[in-house]
Design an enzyme around this catalytic site. Structure first.
Site, PDB file in Angstrom:
ATOM      1  CB  ILE A  11      39.312  37.383  51.257  1.00  0.00           C
ATOM      2  CG1 ILE A  11      38.005  37.492  52.047  1.00  0.00           C
ATOM      3  CG2 ILE A  11      40.440  36.791  52.108  1.00  0.00           C
ATOM      4  CD1 ILE A  11      37.463  36.164  52.522  1.00  0.00           C
ATOM      5  CB  ALA A  12      43.460  40.686  53.121  1.00  0.00           C
ATOM      6  NE  ARG A  34      52.864  31.855  47.396  1.00  0.00           N
ATOM      7  CZ  ARG A  34      52.345  31.213  46.366  1.00  0.00           C
ATOM      8  NH1 ARG A  34      52.877  30.067  45.973  1.00  0.00           N
ATOM      9  NH2 ARG A  34      51.318  31.713  45.705  1.00  0.00           N
ATOM     10  CG  LEU A  71      48.447  31.900  53.827  1.00  0.00           C
ATOM     11  CD1 LEU A  71      49.450  31.124  54.672  1.00  0.00           C
ATOM     12  CD2 LEU A  71      49.153  32.665  52.717  1.00  0.00           C
ATOM     13  CG  HIS A  76      43.823  27.795  55.950  1.00  0.00           C
ATOM     14  ND1 HIS A  76      42.450  27.834  55.878  1.00  0.00           N
ATOM     15  CD2 HIS A  76      44.256  28.716  55.054  1.00  0.00           C
ATOM     16  CE1 HIS A  76      42.071  28.728  54.992  1.00  0.00           C
ATOM     17  NE2 HIS A  76      43.144  29.266  54.471  1.00  0.00           N
ATOM     18  CE  LYS A  94      34.749  32.443  54.915  1.00  0.00           C
ATOM     19  NZ  LYS A  94      35.153  33.824  54.910  1.00  0.00           N
ATOM     20  NE  ARG A 162      38.098  31.093  44.921  1.00  0.00           N
ATOM     21  CZ  ARG A 162      37.355  32.190  44.790  1.00  0.00           C
ATOM     22  NH1 ARG A 162      36.332  32.399  45.616  1.00  0.00           N
ATOM     23  NH2 ARG A 162      37.611  33.064  43.843  1.00  0.00           N
ATOM     24  CG  ASP A 174      35.854  28.801  48.074  1.00  0.00           C
ATOM     25  OD1 ASP A 174      36.900  29.252  48.554  1.00  0.00           O
ATOM     26  OD2 ASP A 174      34.981  29.510  47.562  1.00  0.00           O
TER      27      ASP A 174
END
Length: 322
Positions: A11-12, A34, A71, A76, A94, A162, A174
Site C-alpha cells: 500500500i505504501a 524485516r 505493517l 501497529h 487503519k 489479512r 481490514d
C-alpha cells in the site's frame, strides 16, 4: 517533513510515496523492513535514498521527523508507541491498532509526547466525506432513520496476512474498519451494537471472512454495516442514509478520486453532486503536515472506532483481535 517507512508494504506507493511527490514539504527519506534486501529493492524502485537495517535503526535516525506505518494490524500499536518514544510523528494505517485498549494506550502516548498521530482513513480528507456529513448532520434529510455502510471486495488468497488472527486479521478489521468509521461519521450518535453475524474461515474460525452488524443509533434510528473479503457480495463500497425527508446514497465513498456516484433525494427532488481535485491520499498528507485541527482522525477517533469493532466481534461470538 522527512518521513521514514516501516515495512515495504504494497500500500505504501499509493498511500504515501506517489502523493508525497505532489505535496510540498514532504520527503520520503528512508525505509526499513524485516528483510534488508527487500527494503533495498523497494528503495531502489521508488527512489527512497536511505535504507536502514531494522525498524529500531530507522526510529533512531535523527534526520527523520515522522514515520509511516503500514505493517500488519497486529504490529501497529507496538511500533506506533516506539515511534512516539523516539520523538517521531506517526501516520499509521487503519485500523490504527488491534483493539480499543491498544488505541487508548496510543492516545495516552500521543497526549504525553505532544506528537501527531493520524490514522490513515484517507477518505475522510476528501470533499465527498465532508459533504456527506454536511448533508446528514445539517438536517437536509430531516431526522435520520437509517444509516447503512458497506465495504466488500473479493480477496480469495486465503494465505494473505489479512486472514491471520495472530496479525489481527479479519474482514471487519481490514474492510470493515472503513464501514464502521463511515457509519460513525454519518450517525446521529455513537453506534451501539445490537447484533452481529460472521462468516468464518474453516481453518481458523476466529477469523471472519465477512461480517454484518446492526446498530442502535438513538431516537429510533438503526444502522447496519456489511464487510467482506470473501462472500456472495463481491463488491460493495456504499454509504446510504435514510431520513424523514429524503435519502443520500454514495457509491465508492472510500476512493472517490477513482470513481464515485453521489445522489441526494429530498422531498421528491433528485440531484447528483460531483467532486474532483486532489486524491484522498494527497489531501491526507497535507493534513498530516499541518496537524492540529487538520487531523480529522486522531487517536481519540481511533478509540471510538476500535470500541465499536471490539463490540461487533463480541456480538458475533468471536474474540476481539489482540
Amino acid at each position: 517533513m522527512r518521513i521514514g517507512v516501516l515495512g515495504a508494504a504494497r500500500i505504501a506507493p499509493a498511500a504515501l510515496i506517489k502523493p508525497a511527490r505532489a505535496v510540498d514539504g514532504i520527503e520520503v527519506a528512508a525505509i526499513a523492513a524485516r528483510d534488508r534486501g527487500r527494503a533495498a529493492a523497494f528503495a531502489a524502485k521508488h527512489g527512497i535514498p536511505a535504507v536502514h537495517d531494522s525498524y529500531q535503526d530507522l526510529l533512531a535516525d535523527p534526520s527523520l521527523d515522522a514515520v509511516y506505518i503500514p505493517l500488519p494490524n497486529g504490529r501497529h500499536a507496538q511500533w506506533i508507541l516506539a515511534a512516539l518514544d523516539a520523538g517521531k510523528h506517526v501516520l499509521g494505517e487503519k485500523p490504527l491498532t488491534a483493539n480499543a485498549a491498544q488505541a487508548r494506550e496510543v492516545q495516552a502516548a500521543a497526549e504525553r509526547t505532544g506528537l501527531v498521530v493520524m490514522e490513515a482513513f484517507h477518505y475522510r480528507y476528501h470533499p465527498v466525506a465532508a459533504r456527506m456529513a454536511e448533508i446528514v448532520h445539517g438536517g437536509e434529510l430531516g431526522r435520520i432513520r437509517r444509516v447503512e455502510t458497506s465495504m466488500c471486495f473479493p480477496l480469495p488468497i486465503f494465505s494473505d496476512i489479512r486472514y491471520q488472527y495472530d496479525l489481527a486479521g479479519g474482514a471487519l478489521m481490514d474492510a470493515g474498519c472503513y464501514a464502521v468509521h463511515c457509519l460513525r461519521l454519518l450517525s446521529p450518535v455513537e453506534p451501539r451494537v445490537l447484533a452481529a453475524r460472521a462468516l468464518t474461515m474453516r481453518r481458523d474460525p476466529r477469523v471472519d471472512r465477512a461480517m454484518t452488524a446492526d446498530f442502535d443509533l438513538g431516537d429510533g434510528a438503526r444502522g447496519r454495516i456489511r464487510a467482506s473479503m470473501w462472500s456472495s457480495t463481491l463488491l460493495s463500497l456504499r454509504a446510504r442514509v435514510v431520513g424523514e425527508r429524503g435519502t443520500l446514497t454514495v457509491d465508492n465513498y472510500a476512493a472517490p478520486q477513482v470513481f464515485h456516484r453521489f445522489r441526494v433525494t429530498v422531498d421528491g427532488r433528485r440531484r447528483r453532486e460531483r467532486f474532483g481535485g486532489e486524491t484522498t491520499y494527497a489531501r491526507q498528507l497535507k493534513a498530516f503536515v499541518r496537524g492540529g485541527p487538520a487531523n480529522l482522525t486522531p487517536p481519540a477517533d481511533s478509540v471510538a472506532t476500535m470500541t465499536v469493532i471490539d463490540e461487533v466481534y463480541r456480538a458475533a461470538g468471536l474474540p476481539a483481535r489482540r
